[in-house]
Enzyme design. Structure first.
Site, mmCIF file in Angstrom:
data_model
loop_
_atom_site.group_PDB
_atom_site.id
_atom_site.type_symbol
_atom_site.label_atom_id
_atom_site.label_comp_id
_atom_site.label_asym_id
_atom_site.label_seq_id
_atom_site.Cartn_x
_atom_site.Cartn_y
_atom_site.Cartn_z
ATOM 1 N N SER A 23 -2.683 66.462 -108.109
ATOM 2 C CA SER A 23 -3.333 66.234 -106.806
ATOM 3 C C SER A 23 -4.854 66.255 -106.896
ATOM 4 O O SER A 23 -5.536 66.170 -105.882
ATOM 5 C CB SER A 23 -2.870 67.292 -105.797
ATOM 6 N N ASN A 110 0.505 78.798 -103.800
ATOM 7 C CA ASN A 110 1.010 78.431 -102.473
ATOM 8 C C ASN A 110 0.103 78.937 -101.362
ATOM 9 O O ASN A 110 -0.252 78.191 -100.440
ATOM 10 C CB ASN A 110 2.433 78.967 -102.281
ATOM 11 N N THR A 155 -7.027 46.857 -61.640
ATOM 12 C CA THR A 155 -5.666 47.294 -61.925
ATOM 13 C C THR A 155 -4.914 46.054 -62.388
ATOM 14 O O THR A 155 -5.157 44.943 -61.895
ATOM 15 C CB THR A 155 -4.965 47.892 -60.685
ATOM 16 N N HIS A 156 -4.023 46.215 -63.356
ATOM 17 C CA HIS A 156 -3.274 45.087 -63.931
ATOM 18 C C HIS A 156 -4.201 44.000 -64.479
ATOM 19 O O HIS A 156 -3.834 42.824 -64.510
ATOM 20 C CB HIS A 156 -2.325 44.468 -62.890
ATOM 21 N N SER A 277 -20.104 34.139 -86.961
ATOM 22 C CA SER A 277 -19.029 33.364 -87.577
ATOM 23 C C SER A 277 -19.589 32.576 -88.755
ATOM 24 O O SER A 277 -20.735 32.127 -88.732
ATOM 25 C CB SER A 277 -18.423 32.406 -86.554
ATOM 26 N N LYS A 283 -21.348 32.038 -82.260
ATOM 27 C CA LYS A 283 -20.534 33.238 -82.098
ATOM 28 C C LYS A 283 -21.322 34.527 -82.333
ATOM 29 O O LYS A 283 -22.157 34.607 -83.221
ATOM 30 C CB LYS A 283 -19.343 33.207 -83.063
ATOM 31 N N GLU A 290 -13.698 45.904 -82.479
ATOM 32 C CA GLU A 290 -12.407 45.432 -82.963
ATOM 33 C C GLU A 290 -11.895 46.292 -84.122
ATOM 34 O O GLU A 290 -10.693 46.585 -84.202
ATOM 35 C CB GLU A 290 -12.523 43.969 -83.402
ATOM 36 N N TYR A 317 7.632 77.141 -99.197
ATOM 37 C CA TYR A 317 6.843 76.011 -99.690
ATOM 38 C C TYR A 317 7.715 75.059 -100.504
ATOM 39 O O TYR A 317 8.585 75.473 -101.265
ATOM 40 C CB TYR A 317 5.678 76.499 -100.552
ATOM 41 N N GLN A 322 2.548 68.635 -100.401
ATOM 42 C CA GLN A 322 1.327 68.074 -100.973
ATOM 43 C C GLN A 322 0.935 66.793 -100.240
ATOM 44 O O GLN A 322 -0.238 66.398 -100.243
ATOM 45 C CB GLN A 322 1.553 67.778 -102.458
#
Length: 460
Positions: A23, A110, A155-156, A277, A283, A290, A317, A322
């Site tokens: 690890s 542990n 709304t909506h 773009s 653009k 995003e 454990y 892990q």
């Protein structure tokens, strides 16, 4: 291959198995926490007479030298070590000899890894909380500057009633305020120290667990050693809280993306937070918004992963646990990065107040207030609702707003309309008369902004 075990085994672990088991590639992230826990442990061992004061000082000096060399780059954390614990211990023994072998007295890997993870998550909770606070400061500043910036409420995704930008941003202030509250709740529940739990059943050494816990700023020691080494509730709670943070950011980003579109043009995103773009020169893309929206699924995935991992693990454990690290580290880094970038984006964003106000007028957001005007002048609400519905159809046909109608046109639908209808349906009136707590009226919102400032100044 440097590892902390091997006496029981007669041959080397297969390299593929070793690599799969190791690890070090990710748990090196809590190198600082491992050192902190080891220092607290040897300090407690010396207090209890399990180590001498000289041994304690020698071990701590060795640990400090490892930290210095890692920080200045002369010592590298490499994958020849199985995990961060073996890296620290092997280098300690190499530097101070057999005394270094006493570091692990009364401790198991542990409870050591359980402590490191808890320390790491606790540190990160503070950092996440600070990022959320910075975001709230920016949101409240925008609220204060836009108490009378009128815009449509939706709304909506349909224009519904007029609100202000301050009111709209205020909704997100409440969301992120709750997110900070969740961070606090997680901290309060998780701030107990598992060190001293051993592998699962404690130890025969006379440890002072409360003392070690206090050194590291915990409220106390965990009450059950089996739970101490196998509890990952706090990881699940943090990932759930981060998923909620990301959901809030994603909702906000979705709105900014819509507001940035050619159809709305409510906002102008700063060039530093936009891209163009490769083929379309006109653009200006809301890439940061995003990407934040997209990375939300990544954090959700981390939550589902740990929930799935933990659901079938018997006490105490198991190596499956892990898997609590890589995705948690990634989710924390992702969320912190998204909060910081989002904060910068809205801090530099310009608002097109004229477009917002015009959009509210063109969307008949004052239709409810027109109906209320009729009701206040004796028309039953159901009749008033029908009259305004007819007026809206008329306006759509004429391609005009309610505010553009002449008094004669209003009176074609009802003789109740008088000259004061224009004041009644102005955006200013529609917003200002909504004065109940939580509504968009500027006077109420001003009090909210002041309350927000007070909240943000607490603890400074």
């Amino acid at each position: 291959m440097a590892q902390l075990w091997g006496g029981r085994f007669t041959k080397e672990t297969d390299q593929l198995v070793y690599n799969f088991n190791a690890s070090i590639g990710f748990d090196q992230k809590f190198f600082a926490q491992d050192i902190r826990g080891s220092k607290a442990h040897v300090t407690m061992l010396a207090k209890q007479g399990i180590l001498t004061m000289e041994e304690k000082l020698e071990i701590i000096g060795g640990l400090d030298s490892i930290v210095r060399d890692v920080e200045n780059g002369t010592l590298k954390i490499t994958e020849k070590y199985e995990d961060i614990h073996s890296f620290v211990e092997a280098n300690l023994i190499e530097r101070i000899g057999d005394v270094g072998k006493k570091l692990h007295t009364g401790r198991s890997r542990n409870d050591q890894v359980a402590l490191d993870m808890r320390l790491y998550v606790r540190d990160e909770i503070h950092e996440i909380d600070e990022e959320l606070k910075k975001l709230l400061i920016v949101i409240n500043r925008i609220m204060e500057e836009n108490l009378e910036t009128y815009m449509p409420g939706f709304t909506h995704l349909q224009k519904a009633q007029p609100v202000t930008l301050a009111h709209h941003f205020g909704a997100y202030f409440e969301m992120f305020k709750r997110d900070r509250s969740r961070m606090h709740d997680i901290f309060e529940r998780m701030n107990y120290c598992p060190l001293g739990s051993g592998a699962l059943a404690g130890t025969t050494y006379p440890l002072d667990r409360e003392y070690a816990a206090n050194i590291m700023g915990f409220y106390g020691a965990t009450a059950n050693s089996m739970d101490g080494v196998s509890d990952r509730d706090y990881v699940i709670e943090l990932l759930a809280a981060l998923s909620t943070v990301m959901m809030h950011l994603s909702r906000f980003c979705e709105e900014i993306i819509i507001w940035n579109s050619n159809e709305y043009r409510f906002v102008e995103i700063d060039d530093a937070y936009s891209t163009g773009s490769s083929i379309m020169p006109q653009k200006k893309n809301p890439d940061i918004a995003e990407l934040v929206r997209g990375k939300t699924g990544r954090v959700y995935g981390a939550l589902m992963s740990i929930l799935t991992t933990m659901k079938g693990i018997p006490l105490a454990y198991n190596k499956d646990m892990q898997e609590d690290k890589e995705l948690t580290f990634d989710a924390i880094d992702t969320a912190k990065g998204c909060i910081a970038l989002f904060t910068g984006m809205i801090d530099t964003m310009q608002f097109r107040k004229d477009r917002m106000e015009d959009s509210a007028k063109q969307g008949f957001t004052n239709a409810t207030d027109a109906a209320d005007y009729l009701v206040k002048n004796g028309v039953p609400f159901r009749d008033a609702h029908g009259i305004i519905g007819q007026i809206v159809l008329y306006c759509i046909d004429k391609n005009i707003a309610l505010d553009d109608m002449s008094l004669e046109e209003f009176q074609q639908f009802s003789p109740v309309f008088k000259e004061d209808i224009y004041d009644a349906i102005s955006l200013k009136t529609c917003v200002e008369k909504r004065m109940t707590l939580g509504a968009p009226g500027p006077a109420v919102m001003k009090m909210v902004v002041e309350d927000n400032k007070k909240y943000l100044s607490e603890g400074e």
